[in-house]
Motif scaffolding. Sequence first.
Motif, short mmCIF file in Angstrom:
data_model
loop_
_atom_site.label_atom_id
_atom_site.label_comp_id
_atom_site.label_asym_id
_atom_site.label_seq_id
_atom_site.Cartn_x
_atom_site.Cartn_y
_atom_site.Cartn_z
N GLU A 148 36.62 35.54 34.75
CA GLU A 148 35.90 36.19 35.85
C GLU A 148 34.82 35.27 36.42
OE1 GLU A 148 33.34 40.31 36.71
OE2 GLU A 148 34.28 39.96 34.75
N ALA A 149 34.12 34.55 35.55
CA ALA A 149 33.07 33.64 36.01
C ALA A 149 33.67 32.47 36.78
CB ALA A 149 32.27 33.12 34.81
N TYR A 150 34.78 31.92 36.31
CA TYR A 150 35.41 30.81 37.01
C TYR A 150 35.95 31.26 38.38
CZ TYR A 150 35.10 27.69 32.97
OH TYR A 150 34.65 26.88 31.96
N ALA A 151 36.47 32.49 38.45
CA ALA A 151 36.93 33.01 39.74
C ALA A 151 35.75 33.14 40.70
CB ALA A 151 37.61 34.37 39.54
N ALA A 152 34.60 33.57 40.18
CA ALA A 152 33.40 33.67 41.02
C ALA A 152 32.95 32.29 41.48
CB ALA A 152 32.28 34.37 40.25
N VAL A 153 33.07 31.27 40.62
CA VAL A 153 32.73 29.90 41.01
C VAL A 153 33.63 29.44 42.16
CG1 VAL A 153 32.84 27.49 40.27
CG2 VAL A 153 31.77 29.19 38.80
N ASN A 188 36.86 41.34 49.42
CA ASN A 188 38.21 41.82 49.17
C ASN A 188 38.60 42.61 50.41
OD1 ASN A 188 38.72 40.91 46.44
ND2 ASN A 188 37.09 42.31 45.86
N SER A 189 39.56 42.11 51.16
CA SER A 189 39.78 42.54 52.53
C SER A 189 40.15 44.01 52.63
CB SER A 189 40.89 41.70 53.16
OG SER A 189 42.11 41.95 52.50
N PHE A 204 38.85 36.64 47.49
CA PHE A 204 38.42 36.78 46.10
C PHE A 204 39.62 36.99 45.18
CE2 PHE A 204 36.14 38.14 42.39
CZ PHE A 204 34.93 37.48 42.49
N ASP A 205 40.59 37.75 45.63
CA ASP A 205 41.81 37.92 44.84
C ASP A 205 42.56 36.61 44.68
OD1 ASP A 205 41.31 40.59 44.49
OD2 ASP A 205 42.60 41.26 46.13
N TRP A 206 42.57 35.80 45.73
CA TRP A 206 43.21 34.47 45.64
C TRP A 206 42.50 33.62 44.59
CZ3 TRP A 206 43.28 33.52 51.65
CH2 TRP A 206 44.28 34.32 52.22
N ALA A 207 41.17 33.70 44.58
CA ALA A 207 40.40 32.93 43.58
C ALA A 207 40.76 33.39 42.17
CB ALA A 207 38.91 33.08 43.85
N ARG A 208 40.84 34.70 41.97
CA ARG A 208 41.21 35.24 40.65
C ARG A 208 42.60 34.76 40.24
NH1 ARG A 208 39.13 40.57 42.29
NH2 ARG A 208 37.12 40.93 41.30
N LEU A 221 33.24 37.17 54.73
CA LEU A 221 33.27 37.09 53.27
C LEU A 221 32.13 37.88 52.63
CD1 LEU A 221 34.19 33.31 52.85
CD2 LEU A 221 35.67 35.28 52.48
N GLY A 222 31.08 38.16 53.40
CA GLY A 222 30.00 39.01 52.89
C GLY A 222 30.33 40.48 52.97
N VAL A 223 30.97 40.89 54.07
CA VAL A 223 31.29 42.30 54.28
C VAL A 223 32.61 42.67 53.62
CG1 VAL A 223 31.69 44.09 56.01
CG2 VAL A 223 29.99 42.31 56.43
N PHE A 224 33.60 41.75 53.70
CA PHE A 224 34.94 42.03 53.17
C PHE A 224 35.39 40.93 52.21
CE2 PHE A 224 35.14 43.74 57.64
CZ PHE A 224 35.02 45.09 57.29
#
Length: 498
Positions: free
Chosen positions: A330-335, A476-477, A487-491, A471-474
Amino acid sequence: MIPSPEIHAAALVPLALPALGSLVVLMAEAYLSKRASEARLGSMSAGIAIFFLSLSFLVAAQHFMTGARIVFDSASPMIRIDPFSSFAICVIAGASILACLLSIAYLMELHINHAEYYALILLATSGMMLMVAAVDLITVFLGLELMSIPIYVLAGFERRDLRSNESALKYLLIGSFASAILLYGMALVYGVTGHTDFDGIRAGFDATNPLALVGLGLITIGFAFKVSSVPFHQWTPDVYEGAPTVVTAYMSITVKTTAFLALMRFVVEAMGPAASAASLSGLFWGLAAITMIVGNVMAVIQDNVKRMLAYSSISHAGYLLIGFATATPEAYAAVLFYLVVYVFMTLGAFSVMVTLAHRGKDCDRFEEFSGLASSRPGLAALMTLFMVALAGIPPTGGFYAKFALFGAAVKAGNVGLTILAVLMSLVSIYYYLRLPVVMYMREAGAEAPRADTSLGEIVVLAVCAVAILFLGVFPNSPEFLSSIRVFDWARTSVALLF
């Protein structure tokens, strides 16, 4: 009989396209140098660079969407295209496209619109893509040098400016020193494990062997130079200030992104469980803490906007290192999501400075932004948006990126480091909002800023502003934009590393 290797050339396509584009640019310059004006030749070179970068972006995006996993040589896996590297290549290619668009008018303004600039951009970008696709220390180092050498030249591209020359020399000396440290660390790891590929290192690494720990420490220090982590950050303010602003913009977003992504792949794939045994998380904890403190405190006292943004980039490196100290998926996805947002925030801020460059002179001091809200209200509003995003104020992407990263750290028990990060974010509000105060509450200076804005600058500013708000409002679209799920792509990208 030695079996012939099974080569999959498709793994090289997204990496090779920018390199091929650099050759096309140089051949076009050689052929057209006496037939076209410098301005026209520079614009054509920018078009060629954008074309090849776009092809690389599309190929990598196709690989990502199909979940392709391609190893160049299965017998000796040095390069691997998978969802992580495909996503990283898309980020790097997209950032490079925007940098090329931003450069056209700026280079004309400074009368340095030479075709070799775009060839160097393409070569550096190819090296970055090689780094993030590498699954072998040898390939990582090759990518690092292919990235670094063109950027040393780009930092001194304004050859008539002594500051630019100084910037290039400092970056060359310190960058070479960092590369030597990294290479020595790789040699020690190879000596201990007998492997340079990540899978072999993971299987053979012995955390009780002092040489293995020294090698791992030197590799970490080499990467720390590239991401501008304290105490290996001294080169950053001088290089950012001295280099042409478009080069600073390109370097600040792509080099940092590439170094963090390559480090992430190394830590997760090459070290795995050995990272905990080698106390890597504790090392990253210390680097994150000191980097956040020094970056934010030093940014407060700067009177040059480029130096302020340099220390800002150092502080953001500290925030990103929190993800490495936490070391969870989860942390790496956030990075990874943070890096995407960082590209747009930082490039947007530098884009405003590029747009204000006038008569061969950069607009890079705080007093030169005085009264900008009255002379260029649109640019003042955009700069305010970018500063607010960098400070992590909602509803921008900068806020959600910090929220996701800090949330992952707290969930993993890194409460103390998160509290320090929040306190440092509060400090950053002072120096980020100092610029809007100057733009809106001071009288305009005697010299008016450049009144016109090129098409390329408009496109880059618009893309950065829309991306930061979106990216601030959506993050996750919503349903009506279900195909855009950053964000899902990052995960997804990070999950496949584990």
